[in-house]
Motif scaffolding. Structure first.
Motif, PDB file in Angstrom:
ATOM      1  N   CYS A   1       0.861  -1.217  -0.024  1.00  0.00           N
ATOM      2  CA  CYS A   1      -0.169   0.114   0.028  1.00  0.00           C
ATOM      3  C   CYS A   1       0.741   1.257  -0.076  1.00  0.00           C
ATOM      4  O   CYS A   1       1.252   1.525   0.993  1.00  0.00           O
ATOM      5  CB  CYS A   1      -0.822  -0.024   1.268  1.00  0.00           C
ATOM      6  SG  CYS A   1      -1.969   1.264   1.519  1.00  0.00           S
TER       7      CYS A   1
ATOM      8  N   CYS B   1      -7.334   5.878   4.760  1.00  0.00           N
ATOM      9  CA  CYS B   1      -7.532   4.442   5.281  1.00  0.00           C
ATOM     10  C   CYS B   1      -6.969   3.757   6.561  1.00  0.00           C
ATOM     11  O   CYS B   1      -5.613   3.918   6.517  1.00  0.00           O
ATOM     12  CB  CYS B   1      -7.384   3.723   4.066  1.00  0.00           C
ATOM     13  SG  CYS B   1      -8.043   1.862   4.095  1.00  0.00           S
TER      14      CYS B   1
ATOM     15  N   PRO C   1      -8.226   0.488   8.342  1.00  0.00           N
ATOM     16  CA  PRO C   1      -8.617  -0.580   9.034  1.00  0.00           C
ATOM     17  C   PRO C   1      -7.461  -1.744   9.271  1.00  0.00           C
ATOM     18  O   PRO C   1      -7.962  -2.649  10.106  1.00  0.00           O
ATOM     19  CB  PRO C   1      -9.625  -1.272   7.886  1.00  0.00           C
ATOM     20  CG  PRO C   1      -9.926  -0.422   6.763  1.00  0.00           C
ATOM     21  CD  PRO C   1      -8.962   0.851   6.888  1.00  0.00           C
ATOM     22  N   CYS C   2      -6.489  -1.685   8.369  1.00  0.00           N
ATOM     23  CA  CYS C   2      -5.360  -2.732   8.575  1.00  0.00           C
ATOM     24  C   CYS C   2      -5.008  -2.540   9.966  1.00  0.00           C
ATOM     25  O   CYS C   2      -4.771  -3.513  10.679  1.00  0.00           O
ATOM     26  CB  CYS C   2      -4.337  -2.674   7.748  1.00  0.00           C
ATOM     27  SG  CYS C   2      -3.679  -0.848   7.636  1.00  0.00           S
TER      28      CYS C   2
ATOM     29  N   PRO D   1       0.732   1.888   5.599  1.00  0.00           N
ATOM     30  CA  PRO D   1       0.881   1.270   6.699  1.00  0.00           C
ATOM     31  C   PRO D   1       2.250   0.780   7.058  1.00  0.00           C
ATOM     32  O   PRO D   1       3.098   0.576   5.855  1.00  0.00           O
ATOM     33  CB  PRO D   1      -0.005   0.025   6.331  1.00  0.00           C
ATOM     34  CG  PRO D   1      -0.058   0.051   5.036  1.00  0.00           C
ATOM     35  CD  PRO D   1       0.083   1.535   4.406  1.00  0.00           C
TER      36      PRO D   1
ATOM     37  N   CYS E   1      -8.734  -5.265   4.605  1.00  0.00           N
ATOM     38  CA  CYS E   1      -8.204  -4.279   3.664  1.00  0.00           C
ATOM     39  C   CYS E   1      -8.939  -4.202   2.649  1.00  0.00           C
ATOM     40  O   CYS E   1      -8.999  -4.941   1.814  1.00  0.00           O
ATOM     41  CB  CYS E   1      -6.738  -4.559   3.519  1.00  0.00           C
ATOM     42  SG  CYS E   1      -6.072  -3.625   2.130  1.00  0.00           S
ATOM     43  N   PRO E   2      -9.653  -2.881   2.373  1.00  0.00           N
ATOM     44  CA  PRO E   2     -10.547  -2.530   1.314  1.00  0.00           C
ATOM     45  C   PRO E   2      -9.611  -2.624   0.050  1.00  0.00           C
ATOM     46  O   PRO E   2     -10.152  -2.734  -0.915  1.00  0.00           O
ATOM     47  CB  PRO E   2     -11.123  -1.418   1.673  1.00  0.00           C
ATOM     48  CG  PRO E   2     -10.133  -0.543   2.627  1.00  0.00           C
ATOM     49  CD  PRO E   2      -9.643  -1.682   3.249  1.00  0.00           C
TER      50      PRO E   2
ATOM     51  N   ILE F   1      -2.873  -6.631   1.152  1.00  0.00           N
ATOM     52  CA  ILE F   1      -2.167  -7.302   2.013  1.00  0.00           C
ATOM     53  C   ILE F   1      -2.184  -8.769   1.645  1.00  0.00           C
ATOM     54  O   ILE F   1      -2.993  -9.344   1.395  1.00  0.00           O
ATOM     55  CB  ILE F   1      -2.523  -7.256   3.619  1.00  0.00           C
ATOM     56  CG1 ILE F   1      -2.695  -5.505   3.810  1.00  0.00           C
ATOM     57  CG2 ILE F   1      -1.452  -7.782   4.477  1.00  0.00           C
ATOM     58  CD1 ILE F   1      -3.287  -5.602   5.216  1.00  0.00           C
TER      59      ILE F   1
ATOM     60  N   PHE G   1     -13.077   2.194   1.935  1.00  0.00           N
ATOM     61  CA  PHE G   1     -11.868   2.919   2.750  1.00  0.00           C
ATOM     62  C   PHE G   1     -12.439   3.675   3.863  1.00  0.00           C
ATOM     63  O   PHE G   1     -13.582   4.207   4.171  1.00  0.00           O
ATOM     64  CB  PHE G   1     -10.925   3.727   1.736  1.00  0.00           C
ATOM     65  CG  PHE G   1     -10.599   2.876   0.714  1.00  0.00           C
ATOM     66  CD1 PHE G   1      -9.115   2.414   1.071  1.00  0.00           C
ATOM     67  CD2 PHE G   1     -11.000   2.582  -0.290  1.00  0.00           C
ATOM     68  CE1 PHE G   1      -8.567   1.522   0.020  1.00  0.00           C
ATOM     69  CE2 PHE G   1     -10.502   1.633  -1.392  1.00  0.00           C
ATOM     70  CZ  PHE G   1      -9.315   1.318  -1.120  1.00  0.00           C
TER      71      PHE G   1
HETATM   72  S1  SF4 Z   1      -6.290  -1.370   4.912  1.00  0.00           S
HETATM   73 FE1  SF4 Z   1      -5.259  -1.778   3.213  1.00  0.00          FE
HETATM   74  S2  SF4 Z   1      -5.547  -0.080   1.905  1.00  0.00           S
HETATM   75 FE2  SF4 Z   1      -6.042   0.675   3.793  1.00  0.00          FE
HETATM   76  S3  SF4 Z   1      -4.185   1.613   4.539  1.00  0.00           S
HETATM   77 FE3  SF4 Z   1      -4.158  -0.485   5.397  1.00  0.00          FE
HETATM   78  S4  SF4 Z   1      -3.120  -1.754   3.661  1.00  0.00           S
HETATM   79 FE4  SF4 Z   1      -3.645   0.145   2.776  1.00  0.00          FE
END
Ligand code: SF4
Ligand SMILES: Cc1cc2nc3c(=O)[nH]c(=O)nc-3n(C[C@H](O)[C@H](O)[C@H](O)COP(=O)(O)OP(=O)(O)OC[C@H]3O[C@@H](n4cnc5c(N)ncnc54)[C@H](O)[C@@H]3O)c2cc1C
Ligand code: SF4
Lengths: 163, 362
Positions: free
Chosen positions: A33, A39, A41-42, A61, A78-79, A83, B50
């Motif tokens: 990423c 964003c 969620p990770c 991240p 992860c949208p 990952i 997101f």
């Molecule tokens: S959840 Fe996925 S897309 Fe969002 S910041 Fe983390 S690695 Fe990047």
């Protein structure tokens, strides 16, 4: 170039890869990423607190490979489906990848598949070793497949034969 | 004439969140939604979102309306939801007319209004662009994900913004081949993670390319695609033919502002917000007292921002109608903080420039 083709460079990929010693100890997360997007969620889905995005949710991240247990939860949250897990602990000749896979029908264990690189080109063959589809994954199953070790940095995804 | 304290036009994420905070503040609310279902764009978005926890990131768009509707349930009679009901006009005296179904007209006299009508897709001019088989990407997404209809077998996607990339991915999930994704710009407009995921699944992404002509007699059979230089001129001799039976046009959205223009609100052209938008103040009120806006109608952004703007507009609108929420200042501060976080990156910087041009200080 990533921003023109969607394909990250080898340097970009290697920068986010865990050291080989860690890969050889067991499953570990690789987060591809590279762009600042809002964003995180990770970060908040990881119970081990192994992924850090930080106060500014636009940061990219950072995975702490020592804290990461390779559980795979972040793969399904992860949208960006950015990952994957790599694991070099099982054999000196091969590595196992775990990727989120949202196409139906799901592959089956033991099935031979084509393995593709980040450009979608077939680079070798692999074998599906496990398919996970728990309810908590919320319709993002995980497929694990095994390939020859030389493809550790090139392999990224799988392609099934069209019937 | 029906009375309601707060009237919300549009039941997408912005409108639903405005309803939540207006009700929480104590106002009675009516939502008018022209579709049969609430949720706006969310009802076709089968992918994970997101954003951050507060905006339900990593939930799928299709699952978010249910979460918001659950928050609305407890208000019982204080809330009326009218679906299949289109707001047609906001008049000088503050009356709003709405069309129920095909022929029943109803008038409302609200104390305050939130307009959250969202956006519509832009078109693209090229030879034969009216051949059957050429759709807006949103239309294809609706066909597939709302009605379960496969739009065709081979798709050419024009536009590599998030919508083009996401709809390409969803077409592949539906078993449709995507022959290529084109974009006239020299770089991919959508998030790279979306681009990478369709690229590794085998779809070429061609930046600095455009479609110049659609081919086919009665329906679409193919398209001529050309390379473009930095000045967006077609480079001679680069024509290539792609066979396809569907072409998806995904070249952006434009705010759906007719009601506001007609209501006499001051309008402004702000390219960063994707078109003509209502001028507003920090409290989301337009130049007409009592008419508030939230979401894509005041600038194309994301559902995450649309929801937070909705909550904010709902609070301000209820306050205008005489129902200032407890902890009003703190709620506003918290929500504005969420928006600032969402807009902290490069795409957010672009939006902020637009907002700066459009939002009046007082
Ligand atoms: S959840 Fe996925 S897309 Fe969002 S910041 Fe983390 S690695 Fe990047
Ligand atoms: C393919 C695609 C992918 C996207 N992916 C993401 C993502 O991953 N993350 C994210 O945060 N955002 C995403 N978005 C953006 C997001 O969907 C929109 O920004 C968001 O839906 C805007 O919300 P809104 O409430 O302002 O408008 P809408 O969702 O457009 O809702 C407006 C509603 O108003 C109704 N309406 C319009 N006119 C009238 C009228 N006159 N009378 C009554 N009702 C009316 C419409 O029917 C509609 O239901 C995506 C959008 C698309 C198209
Ligand atoms: S694999 Fe598990 S432990 Fe490792 S980063 Fe992801 S969620 Fe955290």
């Amino acid at each position: 170039m990533l921003i023109k083709t969607g394909v990250p460079t080898e340097e970009q990929v290697k920068e986010v890869f865990p050291p080989i010693e860690r890969i050889n100890k067991g499953r570990v997360a690789v987060a591809e990423c590279f762009q600042r997007i809002p964003c995180n969620p990770c970060e908040y889905s990881c119970v081990k607190k192994a992924i850090c995005v930080g106060e500014d949710i636009n940061n990219t991240p950072n995975v702490d490979f020592e804290k990461c247990s390779g559980c795979g939860v972040c793969l399904t949250k992860c949208p960006g489906l950015a990952i994957m897990l790599v694991d070099g602990s099982k054999s000196a000749e091969s590595v196992e990848f775990s990727v989120p896979y949202e196409f139906m029908p799901l592959p089956t264990v033991g099935e031979e598949i084509s393995v593709v690189n980040r450009s979608g080109e077939v680079i070798t063959r692999g074998v599906v070793s496990e398919v996970l589809n728990a309810k908590s994954f919320d319709r993002t199953p995980i497929v694990r497949f095994v390939v020859a070790r030389e493809f550790l940095y090139a392999a990224r995804y799988l392609k099934r034969e069209v019937k | 004439m029906r009375e309601t304290e707060v009237l919300i036009i549009g039941g997408g994420p912005a409108g639903l969140c405005a309803a939540v905070s207006a009700l929480e503040s104590g106002a009675s609310v009516t939502i008018l939604e022209r579709n049969r279902r609430l949720g706006g764009q969310l009802v076709k978005q089968t992918h994970m979102f997101f954003g951050s926890k507060e905006q339900y990131a990593s939930f799928r768009g299709i699952d978010i309306p249910a979460i918001l509707l659950e928050k609305l349930e407890k208000y019982g009679d204080k809330l009326r939801v009218e679906t299949d009901c289109t707001a047609l006009g906001i008049y000088e005296d503050g009356v709003v007319t709405a069309l129920f179904g095909e022929e029943r007209y109803v008038k409302y006299l609200p104390k305050a209004i939130v307009v959250a009508t969202g956006a519509s897709e832009k078109a693209l001019a090229f030879e034969n662009n009216d051949l059957p088989g050429i759709y807006g990407a949103g239309a294809v997404q609706t066909l597939m994900n709302v009605y379960g209809v496969k739009p065709g077998n081979k798709v050419l996607m024009v536009g590599a913004g998030n919508i083009g990339l996401i709809v390409s991915y969803q077409l592949m999930q539906a078993g449709v081949e995507v022959v290529a994704v084109l974009d006239a710009a020299p770089k991919i407009g959508g998030y790279c993670v979306h681009a990478s995921k369709i690229r590794r699944a085998g779809v070429p992404i061609l930046v600095s390319h455009t479609v110049t002509r659609a081919l086919g007699d009665k329906t679409l059979e193919g398209a001529i695609v050309c390379e473009m230089d930095e000045k967006f001129n077609v480079i001679e001799g680069t024509e290539k033919r792609y066979d396809c039976d569907v072409m998806c046009i995904s070249v952006g959205l434009t705010p759906l502002t007719e009601l506001l223009g007609m209501a006499g609100c001051e309008m402004k052209y702000v390219p960063e917000l994707s078109g003509i938008v209502p001028a507003r103040n920090k409290a989301y009120m337009t130049s007409r007292d009592g008419i508030f806006v939230a979401g894509d109608v005041s600038g194309i952004e994301e559902a995450s921002a649309a929801m937070v703007e909705g909550y904010l507009a709902g609070l301000h609108c209820a306050a205008y109608a005489g129902y200032k929420s407890e902890n009003f200042a703190q709620k506003v501060e918290d929500l504005e903080g969420q928006l600032a976080k969402l807009r902290g990156g490069p795409s957010g910087a672009h939006i902020l420039r637009g907002i700066q041009k459009n939002v009046k200080e007082d």
